[in-house]
Write a protein that holds these residues in place. Sequence first.
Motif, short mmCIF file in Angstrom:
data_model
loop_
_atom_site.label_atom_id
_atom_site.label_comp_id
_atom_site.label_asym_id
_atom_site.label_seq_id
_atom_site.Cartn_x
_atom_site.Cartn_y
_atom_site.Cartn_z
N PHE A 52 0.65 -1.40 -0.26
CA PHE A 52 0.04 0.08 -0.49
C PHE A 52 0.72 1.55 0.07
CE2 PHE A 52 -2.60 -3.26 1.95
CZ PHE A 52 -3.88 -2.75 1.38
N GLU A 53 0.60 2.33 -0.39
CA GLU A 53 0.85 3.52 -0.75
C GLU A 53 -0.02 5.23 -0.74
OE1 GLU A 53 5.17 4.28 -2.73
OE2 GLU A 53 3.37 5.44 -3.84
N LYS A 54 0.63 6.01 0.42
CA LYS A 54 -0.48 6.64 0.48
C LYS A 54 0.34 8.57 0.60
CE LYS A 54 -4.69 9.18 2.11
NZ LYS A 54 -5.26 8.85 2.80
N LYS A 55 0.06 9.07 -0.15
CA LYS A 55 0.83 10.54 0.19
C LYS A 55 -0.09 11.43 1.12
CE LYS A 55 3.28 12.26 -2.94
NZ LYS A 55 3.51 13.30 -4.72
N PHE A 56 0.33 11.65 2.17
CA PHE A 56 -0.15 12.90 3.55
C PHE A 56 0.42 13.88 2.61
CE2 PHE A 56 -0.11 8.45 5.15
CZ PHE A 56 -1.77 8.70 4.88
N LEU A 57 -0.64 15.15 3.07
CA LEU A 57 -0.52 16.42 2.84
C LEU A 57 -0.59 17.33 4.12
CD1 LEU A 57 1.42 18.38 1.09
CD2 LEU A 57 -0.78 18.81 -0.07
N PHE A 58 0.16 17.98 4.78
CA PHE A 58 -0.27 18.87 5.35
C PHE A 58 0.17 20.41 5.01
CE2 PHE A 58 1.21 16.50 9.09
CZ PHE A 58 -0.07 16.32 9.67
N PRO A 59 -0.38 21.24 4.20
CA PRO A 59 -0.28 22.18 3.51
C PRO A 59 0.06 23.04 4.25
CG PRO A 59 -3.11 21.80 3.18
CD PRO A 59 -2.37 20.64 3.92
N GLY A 60 0.71 23.95 3.42
CA GLY A 60 1.83 25.23 5.06
C GLY A 60 0.67 26.28 5.72
N ASN A 61 0.85 25.97 6.40
CA ASN A 61 0.29 27.21 7.50
C ASN A 61 -0.73 26.26 7.98
OD1 ASN A 61 2.26 29.47 7.92
ND2 ASN A 61 1.59 29.55 5.66
N ILE A 112 -4.41 7.59 19.18
CA ILE A 112 -3.94 8.52 20.45
C ILE A 112 -4.37 8.66 21.40
CG2 ILE A 112 -1.97 10.29 20.66
CD1 ILE A 112 -1.42 10.14 17.57
N ASN A 113 -5.83 9.51 20.92
CA ASN A 113 -6.33 9.78 22.26
C ASN A 113 -5.73 11.51 22.45
OD1 ASN A 113 -8.45 8.08 22.25
ND2 ASN A 113 -7.73 6.56 23.12
N LYS A 114 -4.79 12.92 21.60
CA LYS A 114 -4.78 13.49 22.44
C LYS A 114 -5.51 14.50 20.99
CE LYS A 114 -0.41 12.59 24.00
NZ LYS A 114 0.74 12.36 23.82
N LYS A 115 -5.24 16.04 20.87
CA LYS A 115 -5.58 16.81 20.43
C LYS A 115 -4.58 17.42 18.85
CE LYS A 115 -9.38 18.31 21.80
NZ LYS A 115 -10.33 17.80 21.54
N GLY A 116 -4.84 16.60 18.02
CA GLY A 116 -4.05 17.90 16.89
C GLY A 116 -4.50 17.78 15.99
N ILE A 117 -4.22 17.56 14.31
CA ILE A 117 -4.36 17.84 13.26
C ILE A 117 -3.97 16.87 12.36
CG2 ILE A 117 -3.78 18.80 11.37
CD1 ILE A 117 -2.97 21.18 13.43
N LEU A 118 -5.15 15.91 11.05
CA LEU A 118 -5.03 14.94 10.47
C LEU A 118 -4.58 15.15 9.48
CD1 LEU A 118 -7.70 13.22 11.44
CD2 LEU A 118 -5.13 12.52 11.61
N ALA A 119 -3.27 15.23 8.64
CA ALA A 119 -3.16 14.75 7.69
C ALA A 119 -4.21 15.07 6.01
CB ALA A 119 -1.76 14.64 6.94
N THR A 120 -4.11 15.78 4.95
CA THR A 120 -4.95 14.71 4.34
C THR A 120 -4.51 14.24 3.47
OG1 THR A 120 -4.19 16.73 2.84
CG2 THR A 120 -6.58 17.23 4.36
#
Length: 131
Positions: free
Chosen positions: A101-110, A123-131
């Motif tokens: 399997f392969e996938k590209k994840f991205l966090f856009p700038g800012n 993880i059960n924490k607060k954070g940001i998921l990549a698209t």
Amino acid sequence: MKKDIEIPPVTGVFIAAVREENKEFRSMDWNAYLINDKNVPLEMVLIVTRGYDEKDSTSTMRHTIKVLPAKSFAKIEFMEDSVLRLNNEFLVTFFEGNTMFEKKFLFPGNSIKATALTNIPVINKKGILAT
């Protein structure tokens, strides 16, 4: 030949940026995590990361994880504040059984910022998921 290789879509695998306290340096740091929300382990995981925009880019970093158990996570790397303005890309390749399997994840700038925090699975924490 390359067009003959079938790589199925990735589900249940995520990249998250999590803001955590660094007790040693008395700071709040962003760390990137690979999350396996599947009921099976991921094997031979290769993660290639880089940050970039129109004029700047970071070094390409490579990370490996032999096995990431089901319903678990692993810290990939510390994300310095200066790279958060860049597009941060994570190319993840792994085997599930005998299938690649392969996938590209991205966090856009800012996009990595304290005002965008959500609940992160496993993880059960607060954070940001990549698209």
